[in-house]
Write an enzyme that holds these catalytic residues in place. Sequence first.
Site, short mmCIF file in Angstrom:
data_model
loop_
_atom_site.label_atom_id
_atom_site.label_comp_id
_atom_site.label_asym_id
_atom_site.label_seq_id
_atom_site.Cartn_x
_atom_site.Cartn_y
_atom_site.Cartn_z
N THR A 1 -1.69 3.66 4.31
CA THR A 1 -0.78 4.74 3.95
C THR A 1 0.17 4.88 5.10
OG1 THR A 1 -2.42 5.99 2.68
CG2 THR A 1 -0.76 7.30 3.77
N THR B 1 1.80 7.05 -0.18
CA THR B 1 0.92 5.89 -0.43
C THR B 1 0.91 5.52 -1.91
OG1 THR B 1 -1.34 5.08 -0.02
CG2 THR B 1 -1.16 7.28 -0.91
N ARG C 1 -7.20 8.51 -10.47
CA ARG C 1 -7.66 8.84 -9.12
C ARG C 1 -6.48 9.27 -8.23
NH1 ARG C 1 -6.75 7.04 -3.54
NH2 ARG C 1 -8.69 7.37 -2.43
N VAL C 2 -6.68 10.36 -7.50
CA VAL C 2 -5.73 10.78 -6.48
C VAL C 2 -6.52 10.91 -5.18
CG1 VAL C 2 -4.26 12.68 -5.68
CG2 VAL C 2 -4.19 11.98 -8.09
N GLY C 3 -5.98 10.38 -4.10
CA GLY C 3 -6.69 10.45 -2.82
C GLY C 3 -6.25 11.64 -2.00
N ASP C 4 -6.42 11.52 -0.70
CA ASP C 4 -6.10 12.62 0.21
C ASP C 4 -4.60 12.76 0.48
OD1 ASP C 4 -6.32 10.03 1.53
OD2 ASP C 4 -5.83 11.11 3.37
N THR D 1 -5.33 8.54 7.26
CA THR D 1 -5.29 7.33 6.45
C THR D 1 -6.73 6.85 6.27
OG1 THR D 1 -4.38 5.10 6.28
CG2 THR D 1 -4.94 5.83 8.48
N GLY D 2 -6.93 6.03 5.26
CA GLY D 2 -8.28 5.52 5.03
C GLY D 2 -8.85 6.09 3.75
N GLY E 1 -9.68 8.15 1.16
CA GLY E 1 -9.22 9.50 0.89
C GLY E 1 -10.32 10.46 0.50
N SER F 1 0.80 -1.23 0.00
CA SER F 1 0.00 0.00 0.00
C SER F 1 0.83 1.28 0.00
CB SER F 1 -0.94 0.01 1.20
OG SER F 1 -0.20 -0.14 2.39
N1 ASP Z 1 -5.77 7.57 2.15
C1 ASP Z 1 -5.25 6.76 1.08
C2 ASP Z 1 -5.96 7.09 -0.19
O1 ASP Z 1 -7.15 7.34 -0.15
C3 ASP Z 1 -5.34 5.32 1.33
C4 ASP Z 1 -5.22 4.86 2.75
O2 ASP Z 1 -4.66 5.51 3.60
O3 ASP Z 1 -5.70 3.80 3.10
O4 ASP Z 1 -5.34 7.02 -1.21
#
Ligand code: ASP
Length: 332
Positions: free
Chosen positions: A191, A209, A219-222, A242-243, A245, A86
Amino acid sequence: MKRRSFFKFSLATALTSLMKPESIFGMQNHEISTREAKTEPVVISTWSHGIEANEEAWKVLENNGKSLDAVEQGVKITEADLSNRSVGIGGRPDRDGHVTLDACIMDERSRCGAVAYLEGIQHPISVARAVMEKTQHVMLVGSGAKAFALDYGFETCKTPIKEVKKDWKAWKKENKEAFEKPEINHENHDTIGMLAMDSFGNISGSCTTSGWAYKLPGRVGDSPIIGAGLFVDNEIGGACATGMGEAIIRIAGSHTVVELMRQGLHPQEACKLAVERIIDKHENLEGLQCGFIAINKMGQIGGFSVYNGFNYAVRTANGKGKLFDAAFDRKW
Ligand code: ASP
């Protein structure tokens, strides 16, 4: 602010100012919450992979190094770990088989740098730092970020690695529908977010991450977004996330945590309120795992998540290899 959140907020603020720090913690955090840490270094990071990363960061901190160097060196360990699915080049690809990496870094002077959708570079966190230090920009993405990295002599590598490619092929075969709608569950992402305070009392943070496994291309997350995946204000503290995004971006999560600390909340309470805001904003919480960790200028720390299962690693002069289960709002 919704009425319910406002009440929670006012109550939390009142309680925080009345209570000693240890009284708003569960036993697990007692030891660290009561530390007088203003000039004692501390590093915290998300998930169990944070234990090893913290050790590397600690080498910098224990030698009176800067928090910025600590958070870069620390997460590089995770980025280089080919068994990590990850973070970094061992990470899982997007739906079409491309491993695209996201990272950001922020220091005690509120300088920040980020890269997103970066392919084939071993250390996105260091590229993010170079964006911060060598350009007038904050974020570079995709082919521009790659070209910049190559110009600055960063090491390239081939992704996905063999084992990951094999898994992706198997996933592709079994998940034809996911080509329209990417699979979302709490098992397929993580992450590393790291926050460090050095012996000068300065705070920096980093976040890196490979994002959501089998995400839609583009796609781009947080994680690379300053204010969402990471935020530091050296007058107050820092937070990272984390989680899922998308949910974290919706509430500018890490910035929210820092602003709540600015209003007097303990890091633990600030993380909790940010999680509650995420919960308030989403009707469907299925699979919606998000977690925050935070540190304030006194070196107090906290962590909180929507569901159980989130943990974070802590390193201080008194203890190595400590992993804490974050408090949570609900059980899976
Ligand atoms: N926050 C990250 C994302 O959304 C993934 C993660 O932390 O689990 O890309």
